[in-house]
Design a protein around this motif. Sequence first.
Motif, PDB file in Angstrom:
ATOM      1  N   SER A 254       0.849  -1.192   0.000  1.00  0.00           N
ATOM      2  CA  SER A 254       0.000   0.000   0.000  1.00  0.00           C
ATOM      3  C   SER A 254       0.887   1.246   0.000  1.00  0.00           C
ATOM      4  O   SER A 254       2.100   1.151   0.215  1.00  0.00           O
ATOM      5  CB  SER A 254      -0.943  -0.001   1.208  1.00  0.00           C
ATOM      6  OG  SER A 254      -0.225  -0.205   2.390  1.00  0.00           O
ATOM      7  N   ARG A 255       0.258   2.411  -0.260  1.00  0.00           N
ATOM      8  CA  ARG A 255       1.017   3.674  -0.299  1.00  0.00           C
ATOM      9  C   ARG A 255       0.423   4.628   0.711  1.00  0.00           C
ATOM     10  O   ARG A 255      -0.790   4.715   0.844  1.00  0.00           O
ATOM     11  CB  ARG A 255       0.949   4.322  -1.688  1.00  0.00           C
ATOM     12  CG  ARG A 255       1.320   3.393  -2.782  1.00  0.00           C
ATOM     13  CD  ARG A 255       1.852   4.125  -4.012  1.00  0.00           C
ATOM     14  NE  ARG A 255       2.882   3.288  -4.603  1.00  0.00           N
ATOM     15  CZ  ARG A 255       4.177   3.380  -4.342  1.00  0.00           C
ATOM     16  NH1 ARG A 255       4.626   4.339  -3.546  1.00  0.00           N
ATOM     17  NH2 ARG A 255       5.029   2.557  -4.882  1.00  0.00           N
ATOM     18  N   PHE A 256       1.301   5.315   1.419  1.00  0.00           N
ATOM     19  CA  PHE A 256       0.832   6.237   2.459  1.00  0.00           C
ATOM     20  C   PHE A 256       1.884   7.317   2.667  1.00  0.00           C
ATOM     21  O   PHE A 256       3.057   7.006   2.899  1.00  0.00           O
ATOM     22  CB  PHE A 256       0.597   5.448   3.760  1.00  0.00           C
ATOM     23  CG  PHE A 256       0.146   6.282   4.915  1.00  0.00           C
ATOM     24  CD1 PHE A 256      -1.153   6.785   4.954  1.00  0.00           C
ATOM     25  CD2 PHE A 256       1.006   6.594   5.953  1.00  0.00           C
ATOM     26  CE1 PHE A 256      -1.583   7.568   6.016  1.00  0.00           C
ATOM     27  CE2 PHE A 256       0.594   7.373   7.015  1.00  0.00           C
ATOM     28  CZ  PHE A 256      -0.710   7.856   7.052  1.00  0.00           C
ATOM     29  N   ARG A 257       1.466   8.576   2.582  1.00  0.00           N
ATOM     30  CA  ARG A 257       2.373   9.723   2.786  1.00  0.00           C
ATOM     31  C   ARG A 257       3.647   9.599   1.952  1.00  0.00           C
ATOM     32  O   ARG A 257       4.748   9.928   2.428  1.00  0.00           O
ATOM     33  CB  ARG A 257       2.765   9.860   4.256  1.00  0.00           C
ATOM     34  CG  ARG A 257       1.625  10.257   5.166  1.00  0.00           C
ATOM     35  CD  ARG A 257       2.099  10.430   6.610  1.00  0.00           C
ATOM     36  NE  ARG A 257       0.991  10.817   7.456  1.00  0.00           N
ATOM     37  CZ  ARG A 257       0.967  10.664   8.778  1.00  0.00           C
ATOM     38  NH1 ARG A 257       2.003  10.148   9.404  1.00  0.00           N
ATOM     39  NH2 ARG A 257      -0.074  11.042   9.467  1.00  0.00           N
ATOM     40  N   GLY A 258       3.546   9.042   0.756  1.00  0.00           N
ATOM     41  CA  GLY A 258       4.721   8.922  -0.110  1.00  0.00           C
ATOM     42  C   GLY A 258       5.592   7.721   0.224  1.00  0.00           C
ATOM     43  O   GLY A 258       6.646   7.528  -0.393  1.00  0.00           O
ATOM     44  N   PHE A 259       5.178   6.896   1.175  1.00  0.00           N
ATOM     45  CA  PHE A 259       5.917   5.678   1.517  1.00  0.00           C
ATOM     46  C   PHE A 259       5.217   4.476   0.895  1.00  0.00           C
ATOM     47  O   PHE A 259       3.992   4.480   0.718  1.00  0.00           O
ATOM     48  CB  PHE A 259       5.967   5.477   3.032  1.00  0.00           C
ATOM     49  CG  PHE A 259       6.895   6.429   3.731  1.00  0.00           C
ATOM     50  CD1 PHE A 259       8.153   6.015   4.149  1.00  0.00           C
ATOM     51  CD2 PHE A 259       6.509   7.743   3.974  1.00  0.00           C
ATOM     52  CE1 PHE A 259       9.006   6.892   4.787  1.00  0.00           C
ATOM     53  CE2 PHE A 259       7.359   8.629   4.614  1.00  0.00           C
ATOM     54  CZ  PHE A 259       8.617   8.204   5.025  1.00  0.00           C
ATOM     55  N   GLU A 260       6.031   3.454   0.625  1.00  0.00           N
ATOM     56  CA  GLU A 260       5.470   2.188   0.178  1.00  0.00           C
ATOM     57  C   GLU A 260       5.502   1.253   1.386  1.00  0.00           C
ATOM     58  O   GLU A 260       6.548   1.093   2.018  1.00  0.00           O
ATOM     59  CB  GLU A 260       6.372   1.653  -0.933  1.00  0.00           C
ATOM     60  CG  GLU A 260       5.931   0.372  -1.545  1.00  0.00           C
ATOM     61  CD  GLU A 260       6.942  -0.115  -2.574  1.00  0.00           C
ATOM     62  OE1 GLU A 260       6.519  -0.437  -3.677  1.00  0.00           O
ATOM     63  OE2 GLU A 260       8.158  -0.168  -2.260  1.00  0.00           O
ATOM     64  N   MET A 325     -11.467 -14.071  -1.404  1.00  0.00           N
ATOM     65  CA  MET A 325     -11.548 -12.873  -0.562  1.00  0.00           C
ATOM     66  C   MET A 325     -11.562 -11.636  -1.454  1.00  0.00           C
ATOM     67  O   MET A 325     -10.819 -11.597  -2.441  1.00  0.00           O
ATOM     68  CB  MET A 325     -10.325 -12.814   0.366  1.00  0.00           C
ATOM     69  CG  MET A 325     -10.319 -13.902   1.398  1.00  0.00           C
ATOM     70  SD  MET A 325      -8.764 -13.943   2.294  1.00  0.00           S
ATOM     71  CE  MET A 325      -7.771 -14.901   1.183  1.00  0.00           C
ATOM     72  N   PRO A 326     -12.351 -10.630  -1.092  1.00  0.00           N
ATOM     73  CA  PRO A 326     -12.402  -9.419  -1.920  1.00  0.00           C
ATOM     74  C   PRO A 326     -11.208  -8.502  -1.623  1.00  0.00           C
ATOM     75  O   PRO A 326     -11.370  -7.359  -1.184  1.00  0.00           O
ATOM     76  CB  PRO A 326     -13.727  -8.780  -1.491  1.00  0.00           C
ATOM     77  CG  PRO A 326     -13.919  -9.219  -0.077  1.00  0.00           C
ATOM     78  CD  PRO A 326     -13.261 -10.562   0.063  1.00  0.00           C
ATOM     79  N   LEU A 327      -9.985  -9.022  -1.858  1.00  0.00           N
ATOM     80  CA  LEU A 327      -8.806  -8.281  -1.396  1.00  0.00           C
ATOM     81  C   LEU A 327      -8.625  -6.952  -2.109  1.00  0.00           C
ATOM     82  O   LEU A 327      -8.247  -5.952  -1.504  1.00  0.00           O
ATOM     83  CB  LEU A 327      -7.541  -9.131  -1.584  1.00  0.00           C
ATOM     84  CG  LEU A 327      -7.503 -10.420  -0.767  1.00  0.00           C
ATOM     85  CD1 LEU A 327      -6.161 -11.110  -0.918  1.00  0.00           C
ATOM     86  CD2 LEU A 327      -7.772 -10.134   0.706  1.00  0.00           C
ATOM     87  N   GLU A 328      -8.890  -6.952  -3.419  1.00  0.00           N
ATOM     88  CA  GLU A 328      -8.707  -5.696  -4.153  1.00  0.00           C
ATOM     89  C   GLU A 328      -9.641  -4.617  -3.632  1.00  0.00           C
ATOM     90  O   GLU A 328      -9.245  -3.471  -3.458  1.00  0.00           O
ATOM     91  CB  GLU A 328      -8.962  -5.922  -5.634  1.00  0.00           C
ATOM     92  CG  GLU A 328      -7.653  -6.034  -6.362  1.00  0.00           C
ATOM     93  CD  GLU A 328      -7.822  -6.242  -7.836  1.00  0.00           C
ATOM     94  OE1 GLU A 328      -8.612  -5.509  -8.457  1.00  0.00           O
ATOM     95  OE2 GLU A 328      -7.159  -7.160  -8.345  1.00  0.00           O
ATOM     96  N   ARG A 329     -10.869  -5.051  -3.387  1.00  0.00           N
ATOM     97  CA  ARG A 329     -11.839  -4.073  -2.870  1.00  0.00           C
ATOM     98  C   ARG A 329     -11.403  -3.562  -1.499  1.00  0.00           C
ATOM     99  O   ARG A 329     -11.333  -2.363  -1.254  1.00  0.00           O
ATOM    100  CB  ARG A 329     -13.214  -4.736  -2.776  1.00  0.00           C
ATOM    101  CG  ARG A 329     -14.277  -3.826  -2.157  1.00  0.00           C
ATOM    102  CD  ARG A 329     -15.685  -4.267  -2.515  1.00  0.00           C
ATOM    103  NE  ARG A 329     -16.086  -5.500  -1.842  1.00  0.00           N
ATOM    104  CZ  ARG A 329     -16.664  -5.544  -0.639  1.00  0.00           C
ATOM    105  NH1 ARG A 329     -16.872  -4.434   0.034  1.00  0.00           N
ATOM    106  NH2 ARG A 329     -17.020  -6.689  -0.106  1.00  0.00           N
ATOM    107  N   LEU A 330     -11.073  -4.500  -0.587  1.00  0.00           N
ATOM    108  CA  LEU A 330     -10.739  -4.092   0.789  1.00  0.00           C
ATOM    109  C   LEU A 330      -9.540  -3.151   0.845  1.00  0.00           C
ATOM    110  O   LEU A 330      -9.460  -2.300   1.724  1.00  0.00           O
ATOM    111  CB  LEU A 330     -10.448  -5.329   1.657  1.00  0.00           C
ATOM    112  CG  LEU A 330     -11.616  -6.276   1.928  1.00  0.00           C
ATOM    113  CD1 LEU A 330     -11.159  -7.464   2.759  1.00  0.00           C
ATOM    114  CD2 LEU A 330     -12.754  -5.555   2.641  1.00  0.00           C
ATOM    115  N   THR A 331      -8.600  -3.321  -0.100  1.00  0.00           N
ATOM    116  CA  THR A 331      -7.377  -2.510  -0.028  1.00  0.00           C
ATOM    117  C   THR A 331      -7.422  -1.324  -0.992  1.00  0.00           C
ATOM    118  O   THR A 331      -6.409  -0.657  -1.198  1.00  0.00           O
ATOM    119  CB  THR A 331      -6.134  -3.380  -0.334  1.00  0.00           C
ATOM    120  OG1 THR A 331      -6.314  -3.979  -1.632  1.00  0.00           O
ATOM    121  CG2 THR A 331      -5.943  -4.481   0.688  1.00  0.00           C
TER     122      THR A 331
END
Length: 559
Positions: A254-260, A325-331
């Motif tokens: 995932s990506r957050f505040r420019g971090f992977e 599992m709906p992984l794409e949706r959840l993430t």
Amino acid sequence: MALVLVLLPVGLVQAAPTAPGQAAIATAHPMATAAGREVLEAGGNAFDAAVAITATLAVVEPYSSGLGGGGFYLLHDAASGRDVMLDARERAPGQASRDMYLDDEGNPQPDLSVDGPLAAGIPGIPAALDHLAEEFGRLPLSTTLDPAIRAARDGFQVTEMYRRLAGFREELLADDPGSRTIFLDEGKLPALGHVIRQPDLAETLERIAIEGRDGFYQGELAGRLVDGVRKAGGIWCRSDLAGYRVVEREPVVSRFRGFEVVSAAPPSSGGVAIAQILNTYGVLERRAGELDDLSVLGLHYRVEAMRRAYRDRAEYLGDPDYVDMPLERLTSDHYAAGLAVGISPTDATRSASLAPVVTEPEGPHTTHFSVMDGEGNYVAATLSINYPFGAGVTVPGTGVLLNDEMDDFSQKPGVPNVYGLVGAEANAVQPGKRPLSSMSPTFVRSDELVGVLGTPGGSRIITMVLGGVLAATRGEPVDQWVAGPRIHHQYLPDRIEVEPGLLDADQRAELELMGHRIEVNDGFGNMQAVAWWREDGRLEAASDPRGEGQAAVFAPKAP
Ligand code: DON
């Protein structure tokens, strides 16, 4: 000279170094850190060190992990740039069945999945050692297992932590002849400094050193394991052992505040939950304009994001080889945006008002280590036998202490496990299935940073790792990631758990006014982390001050 610089692509002139040069290790026990160091100094890479550390932890932290347990390894291979999750999670035996922990009236019998041989899944750690050595390492198992073999033969000293956890499981250990002889001293809690020797375990490790995975899953040792488990009342078969395989899986990114942020994929719930929490929190942060993670609003938003991720965990997640599992949706960002709409800046949501499900609790053991070599390979590994000293049963003649990881299955929809977690159909017991886990070995990366982290702590693992990731994105030094005060919410029970020192009286009152119920707990977790700050080449390692671990940064000597 100036001409050369002009001709070079700008990126190349300023590029951050591609390898740290030095090595760093953080583990939960000084002997495991020393084992990793020994192997790196003998010319091994981070994967060889991971073998040595895993095997040594199996000896010196028998309450946390072991050959009888499982875990997840998050690996980064510098040469290919590839991240891989090695899934060494235990599998349910072939004779396991959906209602095996219910009595005739359908009521749960919680002890059966926690104590004794029915609680034990088929171990994954021996297969992981073999796979790491064969596919990623450069030294033979005879070299990398040597420190653990010595530790098993010569012994290790009982510490405060050992006494605390053996005390917690004393009755169970005393009742099992195999465990009693090894882990107690004449049937009693051993004194500080008492030396625990495990000659049978040394022999089992030697077998693996010579024969690889077959030394454990086939032949004489497999026979002893199956006989021992069945004599004690368990249901293992030779085919369960022979059929065990580790699986390489794609991590969740995932990506957050420019971090992977790279973390564990199912059958761990960690990566999915962390991605979902970060995505939701990110939407709320943008909505707020700016958000201080440790302000009342920041903590409230974090808790609300946790609440929703743990709800979805309970409903959807399980072994990817068994459930869709709906992984794409959840993430996805889209899903997070939808969740954020339901989050008020001023009021706590009541978990009971979210669409209902069922959940799992926190057990006080499991272990994590983080290691990076001078070439830029790194490993985050969280390993477990679940509850302290697992199922409490040591199979005679093997030194192998059985796990009680079967408790991580949902015994019945809505019935909480030993960590208070609930689950649904996706995590019901099925033969060969892997129980859903919270273990979350994680990397947090940007152009400036490579962070490697993780912790034990049952259901709280996810929120502790999240706290470490947030600290990393704030640029804090690694000792702050591991030491920082923690906050946790897992949907059910509907309350925030915090460590002393996180909230002052005013903040607590404000959160309570919003409708949050707050419980202050003594410290939780035992985080081990390594950080390589690429801009200035700094390498850091830190071991959680709540535990007895040790961190080291050093330049491996030429072998
Ligand atoms: O896989 C899981 O989520 C649990 N078996 C982990 C248990 C654990 O972390 C206990 N430690 N404190």
